[in-house]
Enzyme design. Structure first.
Site, short mmCIF file in Angstrom:
data_model
loop_
_atom_site.label_atom_id
_atom_site.label_comp_id
_atom_site.label_asym_id
_atom_site.label_seq_id
_atom_site.Cartn_x
_atom_site.Cartn_y
_atom_site.Cartn_z
N TYR A 55 2.13 13.11 10.08
CA TYR A 55 3.43 12.50 10.28
C TYR A 55 4.23 13.34 11.27
O TYR A 55 4.90 14.30 10.92
CB TYR A 55 4.20 12.38 8.96
CG TYR A 55 3.46 11.62 7.88
CD1 TYR A 55 2.41 10.75 8.18
CD2 TYR A 55 3.80 11.78 6.55
CE1 TYR A 55 1.73 10.06 7.19
CE2 TYR A 55 3.13 11.08 5.54
CZ TYR A 55 2.11 10.23 5.87
OH TYR A 55 1.44 9.56 4.87
N HIS A 123 -6.78 13.07 3.55
CA HIS A 123 -6.04 11.87 3.92
C HIS A 123 -6.95 10.67 4.08
O HIS A 123 -6.63 9.56 3.65
CB HIS A 123 -5.27 12.14 5.21
CG HIS A 123 -4.05 11.30 5.38
ND1 HIS A 123 -3.04 11.63 6.25
CD2 HIS A 123 -3.65 10.15 4.81
CE1 HIS A 123 -2.08 10.73 6.20
NE2 HIS A 123 -2.44 9.81 5.34
N SER A 203 3.22 2.81 0.18
CA SER A 203 3.73 1.51 0.62
C SER A 203 3.97 0.58 -0.56
O SER A 203 3.55 -0.58 -0.56
CB SER A 203 2.78 0.86 1.63
OG SER A 203 2.70 1.61 2.81
N PRO A 204 4.64 1.07 -1.62
CA PRO A 204 4.81 0.26 -2.82
C PRO A 204 5.77 -0.92 -2.65
O PRO A 204 5.81 -1.80 -3.50
CB PRO A 204 5.39 1.27 -3.83
CG PRO A 204 6.14 2.24 -2.98
CD PRO A 204 5.31 2.38 -1.74
N LEU A 205 6.50 -0.93 -1.53
CA LEU A 205 7.41 -2.04 -1.23
C LEU A 205 6.95 -2.81 0.01
O LEU A 205 7.74 -3.39 0.74
CB LEU A 205 8.84 -1.52 -1.06
CG LEU A 205 9.40 -0.81 -2.30
CD1 LEU A 205 10.78 -0.22 -2.01
CD2 LEU A 205 9.48 -1.77 -3.49
N ARG A 207 5.78 -1.90 2.88
CA ARG A 207 6.31 -1.37 4.14
C ARG A 207 7.67 -1.99 4.48
O ARG A 207 7.98 -2.21 5.64
CB ARG A 207 5.31 -1.55 5.28
CG ARG A 207 4.02 -0.79 5.07
CD ARG A 207 3.17 -0.78 6.32
NE ARG A 207 1.99 0.03 6.10
CZ ARG A 207 0.83 -0.41 5.61
NH1 ARG A 207 0.71 -1.68 5.31
NH2 ARG A 207 -0.18 0.40 5.42
N GLY A 208 8.43 -2.27 3.44
CA GLY A 208 9.78 -2.75 3.66
C GLY A 208 9.98 -4.22 3.40
O GLY A 208 11.12 -4.69 3.32
N GLY A 213 16.38 -4.26 3.26
CA GLY A 213 16.55 -3.74 4.60
C GLY A 213 15.74 -4.45 5.66
O GLY A 213 16.02 -4.31 6.86
#
Length: 326
Positions: A55, A123, A203-205, A207-208, A213
């Site tokens: 990252y 990873h 990414s439990p949502l 990725r937005g 939002g």
């Protein structure tokens, strides 16, 4: 904040914080607010912080070091390695050799400003290196006192078994959300449960997608990498928003937001979600999900609201990194 035990005796906050988006992939960020968000996380009990050398590269680890260096005893830090990266940030691709894992771990320790990494993941598995060799290197880091616990990310059930036979895994990190439920149907979650390994949901949502939002593609910055993902193409995004509206109806019945009900569902499925955010207000919203207990009927309704066959577009892209054996 409630606590959850993963594997190998590692206890973490029931909801963590994914730090990736604070300075990578999702457009411009505000370092001052990111640091405030990281510190606020500890204030409210969200003490499981997730990062990786990729990252930035490196910049996310350095940010966490700057933000939390004086609060080391309050935080559980997870980081990861496997994409060979030079010190100047040049990325060469996966490298799961013991030599690279050792070098990457030493560098992450420096960037984080810590003496030991609480949870160190491979990873992504390297197809050129037997998983036993990679996990052997992780085990050696534990024996050397540089790492407390080890884990893998995005690997299939047979690989989990082979790795766990070398050294106990504390966690396997996989994409898991109402929009990505593969781990429940491909023997991965069942294998983790059998072996006593925790599941950490990245990414439990979606990725937005499952947030307030991102209700329009216009909500994404021009350089937001999600614009290149299949589920964020116009037709797919519109179709998936119709599924989100169903989740919203169920959430409203509980007096909750969509992110809160989506995170509560994950926790009810036995996962520790690590939603990412850059802002304190969103962090507070996510953390409140730990107080929501869902009934079996509500859990079933949420699954029915988002049928796998109606989700449009694959998840491949940022963070998905299709595993060599998945």
């Amino acid at each position: 904040m409630k606590q959850r035990t993963l594997g190998d005796g590692l206890t973490v906050s029931a909801i963590g914080l994914g730090a990736m988006g604070m300075n990578a992939f999702y457009g411009p960020s505000d370092e001052k607010e990111s640091i405030a968000t990281l510190r606020h996380a500890l204030d409210i009990g969200v003490t499981f912080i997730d990062t990786a050398e990729a990252y930035g590269p490196f910049e996310n680890e350095k940010l966490i070091g700057r933000a939390l260096g004086d609060r080391r005893d309050e935080v559980t830090i997870a980081t990861k390695a496997s994409s060979e990266t030079d010190d100047d940030g040049t990325v060469h691709g996966r490298n799961g050799t013991p030599e690279y894992i050792r070098r990457a771990a030493d560098r992450s320790l420096r960037h984080l400003g810590v003496d030991v990494i609480d949870l160190y993941y491979l990873h992504r598995a390297d197809p050129a290196v037997p998983i036993e060799e990679s996990v052997g290197a992780l085990r050696d880091l534990v024996l050397a006192g540089k790492v407390r616990h080890i884990g893998l990310s995005e690997v299939a059930a047979p690989t989990i078994r082979r790795a766990h036979a070398v050294h106990p895994l504390a966690a396997v990190q996989s994409e898991f959300s109402l929009f990505a439920r593969d781990v429940l149907h491909n023997d991965e979650k069942a294998t983790m449960d059998e072996l006593g390994i925790g599941l950490v949901a990245f990414s439990p949502l979606g990725r937005g997608v499952l947030t307030e939002g991102v209700r329009s593609l216009d909500d994404l910055a021009p350089d937001d990498a999600r614009r290149g993902l299949p589920r964020f193409q116009p037709d797919a995004f519109a179709a998936n928003q119709r599924l989100v509206s169903r989740v919203e109806e169920i959430a409203a019945e509980r007096g909750a937001t969509v992110p809160q009900i989506a995170l509560a569902w994950l926790m009810a499925e036995g996962a520790v979600p690590i939603p990412g955010t850059r802002r304190r207000s969103r962090l507070d919203e996510n953390a409140a999900a730990a107080g929501i207990e869902l009934s079996a009927e509500e859990r079933a309704r949420l699954v029915d609201a988002v049928p796998a066959g109606e989700v449009v577009g694959s998840r491949d892209g940022i963070g998905a990194g299709v595993g060599v054996d998945r």
